[in-house]
Structures are given as structure tokens and as C-alpha cells.
Design a protein around this motif. Structure first.
Motif, PDB file in Angstrom:
ATOM      1  N   VAL A 204     -12.621   4.955   1.061  1.00 23.50           N
ATOM      2  CA  VAL A 204     -11.084   5.163   1.003  1.00 23.50           C
ATOM      3  C   VAL A 204     -10.626   4.605  -0.059  1.00 23.50           C
ATOM      4  O   VAL A 204     -10.799   3.312  -0.662  1.00 23.50           O
ATOM      5  N   TYR A 205      -9.661   5.127  -0.891  1.00 18.71           N
ATOM      6  CA  TYR A 205      -8.924   4.843  -1.823  1.00 18.71           C
ATOM      7  C   TYR A 205      -7.547   4.124  -1.546  1.00 18.71           C
ATOM      8  O   TYR A 205      -6.704   5.093  -0.818  1.00 18.71           O
ATOM      9  N   LEU A 206      -7.267   3.121  -1.907  1.00 20.12           N
ATOM     10  CA  LEU A 206      -5.736   2.467  -1.600  1.00 20.12           C
ATOM     11  C   LEU A 206      -5.147   2.231  -2.799  1.00 20.12           C
ATOM     12  O   LEU A 206      -5.499   1.719  -3.816  1.00 20.12           O
ATOM     13  N   TYR A 207      -4.006   2.925  -2.917  1.00 19.57           N
ATOM     14  CA  TYR A 207      -2.997   2.730  -4.115  1.00 19.57           C
ATOM     15  C   TYR A 207      -2.111   1.943  -3.909  1.00 19.57           C
ATOM     16  O   TYR A 207      -1.239   2.141  -3.035  1.00 19.57           O
TER      17      TYR A 207
ATOM     18  N   CYS B  94       0.823  -0.981  -0.037  1.00 17.87           N
ATOM     19  CA  CYS B  94      -0.086  -0.054   0.025  1.00 17.87           C
ATOM     20  C   CYS B  94       0.800   1.397   0.071  1.00 17.87           C
ATOM     21  O   CYS B  94       1.654   1.382   0.928  1.00 17.87           O
ATOM     22  N   GLU B  95       0.884   1.950  -0.973  1.00 19.55           N
ATOM     23  CA  GLU B  95       2.010   3.097  -1.330  1.00 19.55           C
ATOM     24  C   GLU B  95       1.053   4.438  -0.762  1.00 19.55           C
ATOM     25  O   GLU B  95       1.581   5.431  -0.333  1.00 19.55           O
TER      26      GLU B  95
ATOM     27  N   ARG C 190       3.494  -0.893   3.776  1.00 16.28           N
ATOM     28  CA  ARG C 190       3.696  -1.958   4.237  1.00 16.28           C
ATOM     29  C   ARG C 190       2.994  -2.936   3.231  1.00 16.28           C
ATOM     30  O   ARG C 190       1.894  -2.495   2.894  1.00 16.28           O
ATOM     31  N   GLU C 191       3.183  -4.231   3.439  1.00 22.46           N
ATOM     32  CA  GLU C 191       2.652  -5.313   2.525  1.00 22.46           C
ATOM     33  C   GLU C 191       1.361  -5.573   3.314  1.00 22.46           C
ATOM     34  O   GLU C 191       1.151  -5.446   4.376  1.00 22.46           O
ATOM     35  N   MET C 192       0.272  -5.977   2.323  1.00 19.38           N
ATOM     36  CA  MET C 192      -1.078  -6.106   2.859  1.00 19.38           C
ATOM     37  C   MET C 192      -1.801  -7.314   1.851  1.00 19.38           C
ATOM     38  O   MET C 192      -1.380  -7.489   0.826  1.00 19.38           O
ATOM     39  N   ASP C 193      -2.711  -8.331   2.414  1.00 19.31           N
ATOM     40  CA  ASP C 193      -3.304  -9.139   1.589  1.00 19.31           C
ATOM     41  C   ASP C 193      -4.793  -8.538   0.951  1.00 19.31           C
ATOM     42  O   ASP C 193      -5.484  -7.974   2.000  1.00 19.31           O
ATOM     43  N   LEU C 194      -4.959  -8.840  -0.292  1.00 16.60           N
ATOM     44  CA  LEU C 194      -6.036  -8.291  -0.818  1.00 16.60           C
ATOM     45  C   LEU C 194      -6.853  -9.408  -1.543  1.00 16.60           C
ATOM     46  O   LEU C 194      -6.258 -10.310  -1.963  1.00 16.60           O
ATOM     47  N   VAL C 195      -8.007  -9.307  -1.411  1.00 21.00           N
ATOM     48  CA  VAL C 195      -8.795 -10.395  -2.339  1.00 21.00           C
ATOM     49  C   VAL C 195      -9.426  -9.902  -3.347  1.00 21.00           C
ATOM     50  O   VAL C 195     -10.243  -8.670  -3.422  1.00 21.00           O
TER      51      VAL C 195
END
Length: 368
Positions: free
Chosen positions: A320-323, A310-311, A345-350
Motif C-alpha cells: 500500500v502507498y500512503l501519501y 494521511c491524505e 487523519r494524523e498518524m505516527d510514522l517511523v
């Protein structure tokens, strides 16, 4: 009745743009609200002007209620057009601007007054009838331009980007006003815009154009959920649809999309139509609202989970927009207001794989 039919309509300019409009075929039903949408220079305004009789037709036909009107002058087509720049006479009052067309047609004074006052009441501009255009705001001038068309009681209303010169708040208000106007007048509306939000919110049907060609014609939700090609998918929707190039591969009788850094499994119903693309490059398209933070996803498996960095986190109040960045691609997720992951930080997306689209890399046409 006001049915419009375009048959193989083409427009080229001598010494200028060739094929500004190419082989346009379109039927518009009586009382339908159709929006022509596309980027600047795609030919949408040219189509509108050919319907109005303001632009010569290079080839093809325009039919209005079963009558071929290619050679019928604009003044005899029973069509009213509202322009982007309002086209009001600065030396005339609002009343005089709205009455001008009726005076040219020698309407009786009593009928002119009746029609102008009726239109002014519908549009809420009665108190401005004695003012000059310079004394009005952009939204008020736009109402006057619409009112000038209403008084003629035309069979068809044509709108050429009428809201582009007013501020964002007023545009929202004017969209509502045009909706009400359409329901009250019960006539045919053809509306041109480059704003996909206007197209989605106003039209019974959207006609998407690019490079003089009609790409797709359908109701708004069909355009959004079932785009015909990559261009339609990327043009309609905000933020734009995420486009990710990768390769299809088969493993254990299942088909996966392999981006390089991550893999996601195609749903069972989609797999048969994708068999011809196994071991080939394709473009996966997924809208931002169909990507979820795994922490808040009700259903998730390793087969549709993607790890990304997530940048940027962009809060917009209700959402919320996540880039995000993963492998060779960047993409956007639109999540709930409560979701604020840590930046860098890295995150898990579905990925909701029931909502994805696939496009052929060469033709850019929809595969699924």
C-alpha cells in the motif's frame, strides 16, 4: 573479447546542442551488461551511437579491445545495434530481414540459412520466418530485430531503448528473454533506456547520465543504496525517493534534522561527518519503504517518529502507498498490504534513520 573504453568522449552539434556529451570516461569489461540510463536528452543514445560509429566524435576516444576506432567505419567495428523502431524492411519476410546483412557480406547461402535458423530457434520465432513484419506483434518484431543482430555474431550488442514501443506486459517478458539471450551468447551488452526499472533489473552495472555528464557508475544496488547525488537518488527507485529540506541542529550532544514541524535524530555513526552542517540547511532523502506506520514498527522511539496526515491510501495488492503531508513537505510511505490508515487523519510514522541520505543544498552532492 569485447572490451570498450571511452576516454574524455565529447559531442557537440554545429548550430545545435552544445556539450550533448561532456567528458565521458567509461570502461566496459568483456561480457559485461552495462545499462546507460537517464532522462530524455541526457546524451545516453548519443554515447551509444558514437560507440557504434553512427555519430561523429567531437573530442575524445573510443577504444574496442585496445584498438582506437574513432576513424573506423561502423561496418568494420564488429558491433550490432538494435533500434527503438526495429528498422525492419516491410517488403521482406522475417527470414529475409534476418539474412539481409549476411547477404551484403557475401556469406554462402548454406551459412546464411544455418545462422538464421539458429537465431530464430533461440528467439522462438521459427514459425514466423515466412511472414512479413506487418503480420507480427510488437514483441515479435522486436525479436526479429534482435535476431538480425544475432546472426552476425558480433563482439558487442548495442540496444537503443528497444522495449519502449511495446506494452508493459510484453516489456517484462522481453526483459526476461534478453537476460536469457545474454547468458547464452556470452558477449558484451550495452543497453540504453530511460526506464529505471529496466536499468535496475537488467544491468550488471548502471551508468546514470544527466545533461551529457555521467553522474554515477556502479552496480544496481550500490546506485540504489548509495547514490552519489540528489539526481541519482531521485531518478532511481519507484516511487521516487522522498526529499525533505530542513536544518541540522545540535541538542544535548546529539544532532537532529529539523524540518520545522518535526525533528528526527541522526544515528551515532552518521553524526561525525555531519558536524560541518550543524545550523545549516540540508536535504534529507528517505525511500518510501524505509518509512513505517508506528503501529506496526518493531522498534520506534520519539527521536525518529514523525506525525503526518494521511491524505491518500493507494492499495496495490501486495503493498500500500500512503501519501502523507507534514509541515511544508509531502512524502510517500510504502507499507504492508494490511496497513490501511484512515484518510485525512494524523498518524505516527517511523523513519529508519540508518537508511536516510543527506545532500548539500548547493552542490546536491551526497554528504552521508
Amino acid at each position: 573479447m569485447a572490451r570498450i573504453r571511452l576516454k574524455n568522449l565529447c559531442k557537440s552539434y554545429k548550430g545545435g546542442v552544445q556539450n550533448a556529451v561532456k567528458d565521458a570516461n567509461l570502461e566496459i569489461a568483456d561480457k559485461e551488461f552495462v545499462v546507460l540510463v537517464g532522462p530524455s536528452g541526457c546524451g545516453k543514445s548519443t554515447v551509444l551511437r558514437m560507440i557504434a560509429g553512427l555519430e561523429d566524435i567531437t573530442a575524445g576516444e573510443v577504444w574496442i579491445d585496445g584498438t582506437l576506432v574513432n576513424d573506423v567505419p561502423a561496418k568494420d567495428r564488429n558491433i550490432a545495434m538494435v533500434f527503438q523502431n526495429y528498422a525492419l524492411y516491410p517488403h521482406m519476410t522475417v527470414f529475409e530481414n534476418m539474412a539481409f546483412g549476411l547477404k551484403l557480406r557475401n556469406y554462402p547461402k548454406s551459412e546464411i540459412e544455418k545462422r538464421v535458423n539458429e537465431a530464430a530457434e533461440i528467439l522462438g520465432i521459427t514459425r514466423y520466418l515466412d511472414r512479413k513484419p506487418r503480420q507480427l506483434s510488437g514483441g515479435e518484431r522486436q525479436r526479429v530485430a534482435v535476431g538480425r543482430s544475432i546472426v552476425r555474431k558480433p563482439a558487442v550488442f548495442l540496444f537503443d531503448e528497444p522495449l519502449s514501443n511495446i506494452d508493459a506486459k510484453m516489456r517484462v517478458q522481453m526483459r526476461t528473454e534478453l537476460h536469457k539471450l545474454r547468458l547464452r551468447l556470452q558477449t558484451t551488452f550495452i543497453y540504453v533506456t530511460h526506464d529505471q526499472t529496466e536499468a535496475m533489473t537488467m544491468g550488471d552495472r548502471i551508468v546514470v547520465m544527466k545533461d551529457g555528464l555521467i553522474q554515477q557508475s556502479a552496480d544496481p544496488m550500490t546506485i540504489y543504496d548509495k547514490p552519489a547525488n540528489k539526481f541519482v537518488a531521485s531518478f532511481i527507485g519507484s516511487p521516487p525517493i522522498n526529499l525533505i529540506k530542513g536544518r541540522l541542529m545540535r541538542r544535548d550532544k546529539k544532532i537532529f534534522f529539523d524540518e520545522g514541524k518535526f525533528q528526527v535524530k541522526l544515528i551515532e555513526d552518521m553524526s561525525p561527518s555531519m558536524l560541518n552542517y550543524v545550523d545549516k540547511e540540508v536535504i534529507l532523502a528517505i525511500r518510501s519503504e524505509d518509512i513505517y506506520d508506528k503501529l506496526f514498527a518493531t522498534e520506534a522511539s520519539a527521536d525518529n517518529t514523525v506525525r503526518a496526515t494521511c491524505e491518500v491510501v493507494e492499495p496495490l495488492g501486495s503493498e500500500v502507498y500512503l501519501y502523507l503531508s507534514s509541515g511544508k513537505h509531502n512524502f510517500i510511505a510504502r507499507v504492508g498490504a494490511h496497513d490501511r490508515p484512515e484518510v485525512n487523519r494524523e498518524m505516527d510514522l517511523v523513519f529508519d534513520m540508518s537508511k536516510v541520505h543527506f545532500f548539500d543544498v548547493q552542490t546536491e552532492e551526497t554528504i552521508v
